[in-house]
Design an enzyme around this catalytic site. Sequence first.
Site, short mmCIF file in Angstrom:
data_model
loop_
_atom_site.label_atom_id
_atom_site.label_comp_id
_atom_site.label_asym_id
_atom_site.label_seq_id
_atom_site.Cartn_x
_atom_site.Cartn_y
_atom_site.Cartn_z
N HIS A 1 25.23 36.56 13.25
CA HIS A 1 25.22 38.02 12.82
C HIS A 1 25.65 38.99 13.67
CE1 HIS A 1 22.58 40.33 10.41
NE2 HIS A 1 22.33 41.42 11.04
N GLU A 2 25.05 38.67 14.74
CA GLU A 2 25.56 40.43 16.05
C GLU A 2 27.00 40.62 16.23
OE1 GLU A 2 23.48 42.39 16.20
OE2 GLU A 2 21.91 41.17 15.44
N HIS B 1 10.37 52.92 8.91
CA HIS B 1 12.03 53.50 9.01
C HIS B 1 11.15 55.00 7.71
CE1 HIS B 1 13.40 49.95 8.89
NE2 HIS B 1 14.32 50.10 9.65
#
Length: 652
Positions: free
Chosen positions: A381-382, A509
Amino acid sequence: MNALRLQPPPLLFLLILVGLMAHRADARYLEGLNMNLGEALQFLREHDREGSTVCNKVMTAQWNFATNITDVNRRKMLEEQTVKLKFERASWRKTVSFAWSRIADPYARRQLKMIAVKGRNSLTDDKFNEMHHLIMEMKELYNRVKLCPYRKIGAACDLTFETDVAKIMSQSRDYDELLHYWQAWHEAVGPPLKNKYVRYVQLANQAAKLSGFADAGDQMREIYEDDYVQQNMAEIVSAIMPLYKHLFTFVRSRLMERYGDRIRADGPLPAHVLGNMWAQNWDGIFDLVQPFPGAKKLDVTLDMMIQGFTSLRIFQMAEEFFTSMGMKPMPPEFWRSSVFEKPIDRDIKCSASAWDFCNKMDYRIKQCTKINTEDLISTHHEMAHVQYYLQYKDQPLLFQSEALPGFHEAVSNAIGLSVFTPQHLHRIGLYNNSTDDYESNINFLMLVALQKVAYLPFAYIVDQWRWRVFNNGVADMTTRWWELRLQYQGILPPISRTERDFDPASKYHVPADLPYANYFLSVILQFQLFESLCDISGHTGDLHTCDLYRSREAGRLLSDVLSMGSSTPWPDIIRQMTRGQTNRIDASAMLRYFQPLSRYLKRQNQIEPVIGWLTNHEDTALFAHWYLGNAGNLPTMAILPIVLIVLICLSL
């Protein structure tokens, strides 16, 4: 008489408001009079050069702090971030001196717009600094919270969220213990942040209006370059909702087996029993809800240990996934400077992340790698993020970013969909797929659905709530939060809530001023991208069995899409991604992926009394005190004008 003239009747007042809103659609952006293309191009060249230098210094300082948490490194990071803010503010002032929307060169015009419409730079210096410090204060307050352990009198209250509480919420099956941590977290975060957030809303709206927007939500949506982004998102939610409600119903039946009459057979679910503080994804309770407990689980941790895997080998395997598709290898700086394991000599932020140092050479990953399935997927993913950096590195600095908000995550998650399959893990020697039968497939799809399908309604409501606050004001913020959560997620607070609680702040967030609609879009886009790559690779059969490994065709398409960065409007990029089939974001690929699970859930839910949830007075009484209280005190005739005004608004 004069007083009467100042009070127009409700209908006329509403019509005036509608007229003002319509006028906004034709209003041009904040800009000056300078239409000199040569000066604009010169400014953009200087911005590219200076911006790269500033970005490199900030990223270096952030990296140093993240990989060696000291007060000295923190101060240096804050200093560099302040320099970056000053640079962005000066760049904005220069940009809005141009009549940038009328600059002849389309690429220059696009870059100038990217500077002009972002941020709160239109505020005066004192309010700009207040806004910046306010967000910093909210983030720091959120990150400093520590909780007391459950039923341990006299024990130190030193539990952190990331290290301790998140794990408990995922692993505990004690209803009251989960309630303790849910309540403690919301109490520690919400009330202290409420007044700061009210001021933040005021300043954000002021900045937006000074920049020519209706409110801060209007400004936030500008980045999507789509006047119909909210309508498109609503259509996607509507398309996914039947699948979500069947998943919800199946999960509720299993939770009833665990918690008995604390779960209502036809009702919403309490927020604290789904394996996550916000009930945003439910994979933490997979052990309770997996369809076939006897089937083999897709876990290659033991195989990795037997084969003597190291963190370096995991990263080499991830690189080989991309090079097998004809994509770029990691540069020498990556192997020299990345952090693959947790150091023993210093404190480090262990959350996995990919880094672009803005100099076209230096790209890194920071990850405290463990030898397990989860970190094998995380590494791919990274590295997909780094692959995106490498593909668009030759674009101007302003175009070195994702095609639209959420696309970076979509790319990385699409790669994850390919890697985390029995087919791929078998091909790389880590999984015996002789047990790849119906039961294993349904279990696998259930795990992915608990991560993706369950998440979608939550990812939708966060910015829906925020945009409504910007538009409608700060009254009843907690009530509006739970209204949305009940409507779209079928989730209720486990205990009574009031406006004092300010529960939206429990999600980082919100106080950190970070957009959330991009996560919603990333869920949908990852399946669209995955489907396109699988189709061009020649895959046949169920979409969830597709493996992109060694497909040069998929690699070429992905490289072409990623190399454009944000230089092109995203509908054109989606059109290229889907090879001309569409230029819209839609849910069809996601529904195709989960089709076998959907069929299974429908069969299982045939005996259920309700698909989805029914709500009653007791449900809404947990949070809607203002509505219930006021409605009970108002005579019927007093309510009628309110109802009429609402109907007029809807008809307009």
